[in-house]
Design an enzyme around this catalytic site. Sequence first.
Site, short mmCIF file in Angstrom:
data_model
loop_
_atom_site.label_atom_id
_atom_site.label_comp_id
_atom_site.label_asym_id
_atom_site.label_seq_id
_atom_site.Cartn_x
_atom_site.Cartn_y
_atom_site.Cartn_z
N GLU A 78 -33.07 65.95 -42.82
CA GLU A 78 -32.00 64.95 -42.71
C GLU A 78 -32.18 64.02 -43.89
O GLU A 78 -33.12 63.23 -43.94
CB GLU A 78 -32.10 64.16 -41.41
CG GLU A 78 -31.00 63.12 -41.27
CD GLU A 78 -31.20 62.20 -40.09
OE1 GLU A 78 -30.37 61.29 -39.89
OE2 GLU A 78 -32.20 62.37 -39.37
N CYS A 135 -28.74 56.16 -41.34
CA CYS A 135 -28.04 57.27 -41.96
C CYS A 135 -26.53 57.19 -41.72
O CYS A 135 -25.74 57.72 -42.49
CB CYS A 135 -28.59 58.61 -41.46
SG CYS A 135 -28.40 58.85 -39.68
#
Length: 439
Positions: free
Chosen positions: A257, A296
Site C-alpha cells: 500500500e 492514505c
Amino acid sequence: MSEILESYAGGRWVAGTGEGREVRDAVTGETVTRVSSEGIDLGGVVAHAKAKGGPSLRAMTFPERAAALKAAAGAVQAGKDRLYELSAQAGCTARDAAVDVDGGIGTAMVYSSLGRKGLPDGTVIVEDDFIQLGKEGVFGGRHVLTSPHGLSLQINAFNFPVWGMLEKLAPALLAGVPTIVKPATPTAHIAVEAVRMMIESGALPEGALQIVAGSIPGLFDELGGRDHIGFTGSADTAAMLRGDAAVTRRSAHFNAEADSLNASVLGPDAVPGEPEFDLFVKALVTEMTVKAGQKCTAIRRALVPAAQMDAVAEAVAARPGGIGIGAPGAEGCAWAPSSGPTSVTTCAPPRPASRRPGRSSTATSSVSTSSAPTRTRAPSCRPSSCASTTPTGPSRTRSRPSVRSARSSGTATSSTPSSCWPGAKGALPAPSSRPTRTS
C-alpha cells in the site's frame, strides 16, 4: 541515556544493543525511547514463527482463531488509554489517536465477527462443488483452501502504528499464519505497547505474534514462496523491496500500500447554501487536520473555482471550534504534528492567494516544508491567535530502511501550512505537491 525499546522475539522480551535510534516527543523534542534491533537473532525470529506459531494456529479451527483475535483486540481495548498517552507523545490529538487506536480495534473485531459467522467450523474451506474433468466421471477436482506453512511479515507505516498492525494481523490470524511486525521507528513504542497487551492477555498461542523494533537486516533472506510480505509506505521503498531476491527468485508474496494522490473538486454550481458546498468544506477540514493529513485517503489537492475562493476560506475558518494548530491537548487545538519533532511559533493569518493573469479558474495556496526544527513547548491554541506547528517526520530515503539499514520503513517528509488562516480571506491551505505519506 534512555533505555532501548524491547522487541518480542523468540518467545521473550529482549532489547537490542548499541546506541539505537532516538525517538523524540513530537512537541517538546524530549527523548521518549531509543530503537535498535542490533543483537536480536532475526533468523531465530523466523524459525520461532514457523516452528511454534504456525503449527499452533493451523491446529485451531476458524472459530477458535476468531475467538483468539477477539480476545487479543479486547486486550488492546482495555489498555487503550495508555495508547492514547503514547500517541500524544507522537503528536496525535485525541481525535487522531481515536482514528488509529479505536479504528484498529474495530477492524479486528469486524474480522473476528466475519470469521465466526462466515467461515466453517474446521481448518479448511471447500471452495466449490466437484468439477468433472473426464468423460467417465472418475476424474475431477475441487478447490480446497488451507493455511500456508509460512509467515506474514508486516512492514508498517508511522502514522497508524495500531490500526496498520491490526488490519494486517487479523486476516493472518484467521488464515492460520503467524505474524512478525516491523513497525516504523518514530511510533514503534506505540506498536510495541499494543503487542505487549496482546501477548500478556494470553489470547494468542506462542509464536503467533512477534515484533521487532528497529531494522531487520537479513530477514528477507529467510523468506520464500510460502511467506507473505505486507508493506505500507512510499512507492520508492515498495519498489526496492519488491526487487529483493525473496520476491523475485524465491517467490515470496508481496503486497504494497503505497503513495496515493486524492483530490476534492468543487463544482461551479456548488455555492454557499448548497449541501455539496457544506460537504466539501467539512471533508476538507477533516482531511487536513486528522493525523495532520497523514492518511492514505487524505485530500492532497483542493480545487476551487476562483469565484468561490473567498467563500470557501471563510467557511473553513467558520467551522465549529476553528482550526487551531498546536500541541496535542492544547486548548482549541485541532491540528497537531502527528509524529516527529516540531517547530512551534506564533503565527498570523496568511496573505490572500495571488491570482495571476492567465492562471486557470481553480487555485490553491502553497504550503512550506519544515526546515531544521527548534523545540519548545506550545502555548494553548485558539482559532483567532494560535500556535503553528510544522511537522517534520522522517524523510523519504532511497536506502532500504526495513531490510538493510537502521532507518524506519516507508516514510516521507510531511508538510503543513507555514501559518494559520482562521479569519483570513482568499487563502485556502492545500497539501504539498508531493503526496504526504501514509507511512
